[in-house]
Design an enzyme around this catalytic site. Structure first.
Site, mmCIF file in Angstrom:
data_model
loop_
_atom_site.group_PDB
_atom_site.id
_atom_site.type_symbol
_atom_site.label_atom_id
_atom_site.label_comp_id
_atom_site.label_asym_id
_atom_site.label_seq_id
_atom_site.Cartn_x
_atom_site.Cartn_y
_atom_site.Cartn_z
ATOM 1 N N LYS A 183 -47.037 -12.950 12.509
ATOM 2 C CA LYS A 183 -46.490 -12.153 11.275
ATOM 3 C C LYS A 183 -46.338 -12.877 10.072
ATOM 4 C CE LYS A 183 -43.082 -10.873 9.468
ATOM 5 N NZ LYS A 183 -43.001 -10.969 7.998
ATOM 6 N N GLU A 259 -40.321 -25.368 10.030
ATOM 7 C CA GLU A 259 -40.736 -26.082 9.190
ATOM 8 C C GLU A 259 -40.132 -25.379 7.939
ATOM 9 O OE1 GLU A 259 -42.627 -28.596 8.921
ATOM 10 O OE2 GLU A 259 -43.554 -28.713 10.620
ATOM 11 N N CYS A 293 -43.592 -26.685 -0.526
ATOM 12 C CA CYS A 293 -42.132 -27.103 0.092
ATOM 13 C C CYS A 293 -42.127 -28.696 0.100
ATOM 14 C CB CYS A 293 -41.945 -26.866 1.596
ATOM 15 S SG CYS A 293 -43.551 -27.274 2.634
ATOM 16 N N GLU A 392 -33.322 -25.911 -3.610
ATOM 17 C CA GLU A 392 -34.816 -25.596 -3.615
ATOM 18 C C GLU A 392 -35.144 -24.444 -4.696
ATOM 19 O OE1 GLU A 392 -37.164 -23.937 -0.133
ATOM 20 O OE2 GLU A 392 -38.389 -25.656 -0.703
HETATM 21 P P1 NAD Z 1 -38.615 -16.682 3.724
HETATM 22 O O1 NAD Z 1 -37.871 -17.432 4.663
HETATM 23 O O2 NAD Z 1 -38.139 -15.507 2.900
HETATM 24 O O3 NAD Z 1 -39.692 -15.977 4.616
HETATM 25 C C1 NAD Z 1 -40.760 -16.683 5.406
HETATM 26 C C2 NAD Z 1 -41.192 -15.568 6.498
HETATM 27 O O4 NAD Z 1 -39.931 -15.127 7.459
HETATM 28 C C3 NAD Z 1 -41.786 -14.345 6.081
HETATM 29 O O5 NAD Z 1 -42.818 -13.825 7.079
HETATM 30 C C4 NAD Z 1 -40.661 -13.257 6.179
HETATM 31 O O6 NAD Z 1 -41.168 -11.981 6.349
HETATM 32 C C5 NAD Z 1 -39.964 -13.718 7.514
HETATM 33 N N1 NAD Z 1 -38.606 -13.403 7.736
HETATM 34 C C6 NAD Z 1 -37.682 -13.069 6.655
HETATM 35 N N2 NAD Z 1 -36.450 -12.697 7.105
HETATM 36 C C7 NAD Z 1 -36.574 -13.170 8.790
HETATM 37 C C8 NAD Z 1 -35.768 -13.198 9.847
HETATM 38 N N3 NAD Z 1 -34.424 -12.758 9.562
HETATM 39 N N4 NAD Z 1 -36.234 -13.208 10.890
HETATM 40 C C9 NAD Z 1 -37.587 -13.503 11.255
HETATM 41 N N5 NAD Z 1 -38.560 -13.545 10.022
HETATM 42 C C10 NAD Z 1 -37.904 -13.565 9.014
HETATM 43 O O7 NAD Z 1 -39.765 -17.772 3.014
HETATM 44 P P2 NAD Z 1 -40.730 -17.393 1.736
HETATM 45 O O8 NAD Z 1 -39.997 -17.170 0.506
HETATM 46 O O9 NAD Z 1 -41.615 -16.572 2.416
HETATM 47 O O10 NAD Z 1 -41.381 -18.851 1.512
HETATM 48 C C11 NAD Z 1 -40.861 -19.710 0.960
HETATM 49 C C12 NAD Z 1 -39.996 -20.960 1.747
HETATM 50 O O11 NAD Z 1 -40.771 -21.517 2.607
HETATM 51 C C13 NAD Z 1 -39.556 -22.257 0.904
HETATM 52 O O12 NAD Z 1 -38.064 -22.107 1.423
HETATM 53 C C14 NAD Z 1 -40.410 -23.317 1.260
HETATM 54 O O13 NAD Z 1 -39.929 -24.647 1.326
HETATM 55 C C15 NAD Z 1 -40.698 -22.868 2.903
HETATM 56 N N6 NAD Z 1 -41.832 -23.661 3.162
HETATM 57 C C16 NAD Z 1 -41.759 -24.627 4.091
HETATM 58 C C17 NAD Z 1 -42.794 -25.097 4.537
HETATM 59 C C18 NAD Z 1 -42.754 -26.392 5.457
HETATM 60 O O14 NAD Z 1 -43.900 -26.431 6.088
HETATM 61 N N7 NAD Z 1 -41.700 -27.063 5.502
HETATM 62 C C19 NAD Z 1 -44.232 -24.870 3.857
HETATM 63 C C20 NAD Z 1 -44.049 -23.729 3.180
HETATM 64 C C21 NAD Z 1 -43.173 -22.959 2.704
#
Ligand code: NAD
Length: 489
Positions: A183, A259, A293, A392
């Site tokens: 997803k 992650e 990230c 962040e």
């Molecule tokens: P986000 O947490 O808003 O969304 C990530 C994913 O989760 C999306 O697919 C979203 O649709 C889904 N989602 C949202 N609410 C959910 C829920 N309640 N249950 C299940 N899924 C849900 O993050 P984003 O804005 O898409 O990405 C940015 C974030 O990702 C930053 O915080 C960044 O640090 C993190 N990130 C971490 C890594 C890592 O490897 N540590 C890598 C890349 C990005």
């Protein structure tokens, strides 16, 4: 074949490309704000069908034990991605806003090539270990430890490096014998949906093994964390959402692999090439508009050379004007959405309110009235307690903080709820290594070394996550361990 020839993508459910029951939703080009086309909008019913298909493919077929088939399918997907690299590159630049130069690395070609590691690991892995005969409790027993796939994996991914993160989950999960429902983030549905087209048209993946469910509704993804038919959730995204995934998974005690976010520090010790190190930190923080990230967003420098450090960082960052990601010279493209740009501007206001000053940047570039752009920004005059040093930002923003020696630099780096990554620069490798050893982080760059590669584990300490992606550790996240005791004569 032209990928997404009709500019509308489909779901992949049970081996078929299908429309979403919720209709479609638009995907935008963040550099132009134009609508690129539409993606299938899945509902809870579509997710239910995808999970059901993944469950059947795991329970009722030989997928999980047929290593030869799994390796062949992964290599076919890799080859299909190579064969469509030009189309995938343009799609990635358009939908993600990724600068073209990064598509030769982590935004596309790197993760495609990294699939070899997954296939090779499955081929050479010791799936069973013979512990020999012993007599625990006086009963002669032949003991074997077997490693098996966990089962159905729900993979939930963000938008910033979609191919890297989608493939760093699909590759090892499938190589290990799991079936998957992916997803992706609503901001980058096409980057995932094209995989569905390639799987159907160019690979022998059996129906139900790979399912791709795009949706505009986060709640559809949350079903993966709640459904008892899903054995494990592999999530990359924000720490806030990671908490929701963990809590939703608790009801069925799912294996949860997270992650999450970071607020990593770049430590410059007092014997380092200050200008060179600060310039490198500034360059890194501007890349892909800071939407990584593990980017080091706190530059921690010797107090007595603070002004010089700010000047060096600003000289580099001020020269990296945000620009058109289609150009091969662009380092800093747009951020993904208006929402994300507004969020970054909120952080910039907080920096000014708390007494910080912008040594360069500080808002939207004056010469761009379309596209979601933010100027690379150096913030000076704040300490590690400031909002921009704690939270962040996920934009091209670097906060410069003063330290009073190595121990203080380590204290500042570790004074964060996150623990994803870090960098140490010193003129003395041993001194740098000693500081690196004290950082509570999952990856560390010492004097310019690169930790990102297929065989290196990546992940975070503290609130940056649980578990490791990539490397052997990343493969083994997707395995259960079974101890088999056979009565011996
Ligand atoms: P986000 O947490 O808003 O969304 C990530 C994913 O989760 C999306 O697919 C979203 O649709 C889904 N989602 C949202 N609410 C959910 C829920 N309640 N249950 C299940 N899924 C849900 O993050 P984003 O804005 O898409 O990405 C940015 C974030 O990702 C930053 O915080 C960044 O640090 C993190 N990130 C971490 C890594 C890592 O490897 N540590 C890598 C890349 C990005």
């Amino acid at each position: 074949m032209a990928l997404l020839g009709d500019r509308e993508s489909r779901l992949l459910v049970d081996g078929k490309l299908v429309a979403g029951a919720g209709g479609t939703f638009a995907t935008l080009n963040p550099a132009t704000e134009e609508t690129l086309g539409v993606a299938a909008d899945a509902t809870a019913d579509d997710m239910d069908a995808a999970i059901g298909a993944a469950r059947r493919a795991f329970d009722d077929t030989g997928w999980s034990t047929d290593t030869e088939l799994r390796v062949r399918c992964i290599r076919q997907l890799q080859q299909a991605m190579r064969d469509h690299a030009d189309e995938l590159r343009e799609l990635t630049i358009a939908e993600v806003g990724a600068p073209r130069m990064l598509t030769a690395a982590a935004q596309l070609e790197g993760p495609v090539e990294d699939l070899s590691f997954c296939a090779d690991t499955a081929e050479s892995y010791a799936w069973t270990t013979d512990l020999g005969i012993a007599a625990p409790m006086g009963i002669k027993t032949h003991r074997t430890v077997a490693r098996e796939a966990v089962g159905v994996v729900g993979a939930i991914t963000p938008w910033n490096f979609p191919h890297q993160i989608n493939l760093a989950k699909l590759g090892p999960a499938l190589a290990a014998g799991n079936t998957v429902v992916l997803k992706p983030a609503p901001d980058t549905p096409w980057a995932a949906a094209v995989l569905g087209e390639l799987v159907v048209e160019h690979t022998d993946f059996p129906p139900g093994v790979v399912n791709i469910v795009t949706s505009d509704d986060h709640a559809v993804g949350a079903l993966l964390s709640k459904d008892p038919r899903v054995d494990m959730v592999s999530f990359t995204g924000s720490t806030t959402t990671g908490r929701a995934v963990m809590s939703d998974g608790a009801a069925t005690l799912k294996k949860v692999f997270l992650e999450l976010g970071g607020k990593s520090a770049f430590l410059v010790l007092d014997d380092a090439d200050l200008a060179g190190a600060c310039s490198m930190a500034a360059f890194t923080a501007s890349m892909h508009a800071g939407q990584g990230c593990a980017i080091t967003t706190r530059l921690v420098v010797p107090r007595e050379r603070y002004d010089e450090a700010v000047e060096a960082a600003a000289a580099t960052m001020g020269g990296l004007a945000p620009g058109d990601p289609t150009k091969s010279s662009t380092i800093c493209g747009p951020v993904i959405s208006a929402r994300q740009r507004d969020r970054i501007e909120g952080f910039l206001r907080s920096a000014a309110d708390e007494g910080g000053r912008f040594a360069c940047g500080g808002g939207r570039p004056a010469d761009r009235d379309t596209g979601f752009f933010i100027e690379p920004t150096v913030i000076a005059g704040l300490d590690n307690g400031a909002t921009v040093a704690r939270e962040e930002i996920f934009g091209p923003v670097l906060t410069v903080i003063a330290h009073d020696g190595d121990a203080d630099a380590v204290r500042i780096a570790n004074d964060s709820p996150y623990g994803l990554s870090g960098t140490v620069f010193s003129g003395d490798d041993e001194r740098a290594a000693a500081v690196a050893a004290r950082l509570r982080v999952g990856t560390v760059n010492v004097n310019g070394g690169v930790w990102y590669s297929a065989d290196m584990p990546f992940g975070g300490y503290k609130q940056s996550g649980i578990g490791r992606e990539m490397g052997l550790a990343g493969f083994e996240e997707y395995l259960e361990i079974k101890a088999i005791a056979t009565a011996a004569q």
